[in-house]
Design a protein around this motif. Structure first.
Motif, PDB file in Angstrom:
ATOM      1  N   ARG A 133       3.695   0.752  -1.716  1.00  0.00           N
ATOM      2  CA  ARG A 133       4.492  -0.356  -2.249  1.00  0.00           C
ATOM      3  C   ARG A 133       4.375  -1.592  -1.373  1.00  0.00           C
ATOM      4  O   ARG A 133       4.582  -1.528  -0.160  1.00  0.00           O
ATOM      5  CB  ARG A 133       5.971   0.038  -2.309  1.00  0.00           C
ATOM      6  N   ASP A 134       4.040  -2.725  -1.985  1.00  0.00           N
ATOM      7  CA  ASP A 134       3.977  -3.987  -1.239  1.00  0.00           C
ATOM      8  C   ASP A 134       5.306  -4.246  -0.545  1.00  0.00           C
ATOM      9  O   ASP A 134       6.369  -4.082  -1.129  1.00  0.00           O
ATOM     10  CB  ASP A 134       3.681  -5.159  -2.186  1.00  0.00           C
ATOM     11  N   GLY A 135       5.244  -4.622   0.721  1.00  0.00           N
ATOM     12  CA  GLY A 135       6.435  -4.942   1.481  1.00  0.00           C
ATOM     13  C   GLY A 135       7.106  -3.742   2.127  1.00  0.00           C
ATOM     14  O   GLY A 135       8.037  -3.915   2.904  1.00  0.00           O
ATOM     15  N   SER A 136       6.649  -2.527   1.815  1.00  0.00           N
ATOM     16  CA  SER A 136       7.264  -1.344   2.433  1.00  0.00           C
ATOM     17  C   SER A 136       6.780  -1.202   3.874  1.00  0.00           C
ATOM     18  O   SER A 136       5.748  -1.755   4.256  1.00  0.00           O
ATOM     19  CB  SER A 136       6.922  -0.079   1.641  1.00  0.00           C
ATOM     20  N   ASP A 137       7.529  -0.459   4.662  1.00  0.00           N
ATOM     21  CA  ASP A 137       7.141  -0.227   6.050  1.00  0.00           C
ATOM     22  C   ASP A 137       5.818   0.528   6.128  1.00  0.00           C
ATOM     23  O   ASP A 137       4.988   0.257   6.998  1.00  0.00           O
ATOM     24  CB  ASP A 137       8.232   0.555   6.785  1.00  0.00           C
TER      25      ASP A 137
END
Length: 176
Positions: A133-137
């Protein structure tokens, strides 16, 4: 909210008796049945957390203590990398199997630390990189691993590693 965690019940230790002496320090013999299962420098009891306890600790850390998830991931990775260095003993490569969630992000961060220490690391992604997921850690650590030039594989051809790190599934797994 405000749920109190019950104290952890450690597993029962096996008694290890001194059987001989070498100089001033006792020589301890570890029973054959557990000798191979103990990590190097075994220090005693290993606490076990339930899924719920682990998730509650994460919630308290992120929501109440305001520790960013990326920092928790980094600290987990440092611990995993230290254990991997001790277990692998510098022989062969380390295979890290990474899923797209936070556990996979822990594995990717551990790959960075191991690579920085000169270990031949082979990261195997359970799903294609675009599944992160974009922006996930986890996606953040994937981007760092890519920028470092650590090879990413989308297969499970492990080819005899010295150690395999399972970073596929964590406490977030939900089954119907």
């Amino acid at each position: 909210k405000g749920q109190v965690l019950q104290p952890m019940q450690p597993s029962r230790p096996r008694k290890i008796q001194p059987t001989d002496t070498k100089g001033d320090r006792p020589h301890r013999r570890i029973p054959r049945g557990i000798r191979r299962s103990l990590p190097p420098r075994y220090t005693g009891l290993v606490p076990h957390l339930t899924r719920e306890q682990s998730r509650e600790i994460d919630r308290i850390a992120t929501e109440e203590l305001r520790i960013p998830g990326l920092l928790l991931m980094e600290n987990a990775a440092i611990g995993v990398a230290a254990a991997a260095l001790e277990l692998a003993g510098g022989s062969g490569h380390v295979a890290i199997l990474c899923g797209p969630g936070n556990n996979g992000g822990d594995g990717l961060a551990a790959a960075r630390h191991l690579s920085n220490r000169g270990v031949d690391v082979r990261v195997h992604l359970a799903l294609p990189a675009d599944a992160y997921r974009d922006g996930s850690d986890a996606a953040t650590n994937l981007a760092i691993v890519r920028a470092m030039g650590i090879a990413l594989r989308e297969d499970l051809d492990l080819s005899r590693p010295a150690l395999v790190i399972d970073a596929l599934l964590g406490t977030g797994l939900v089954r119907d």
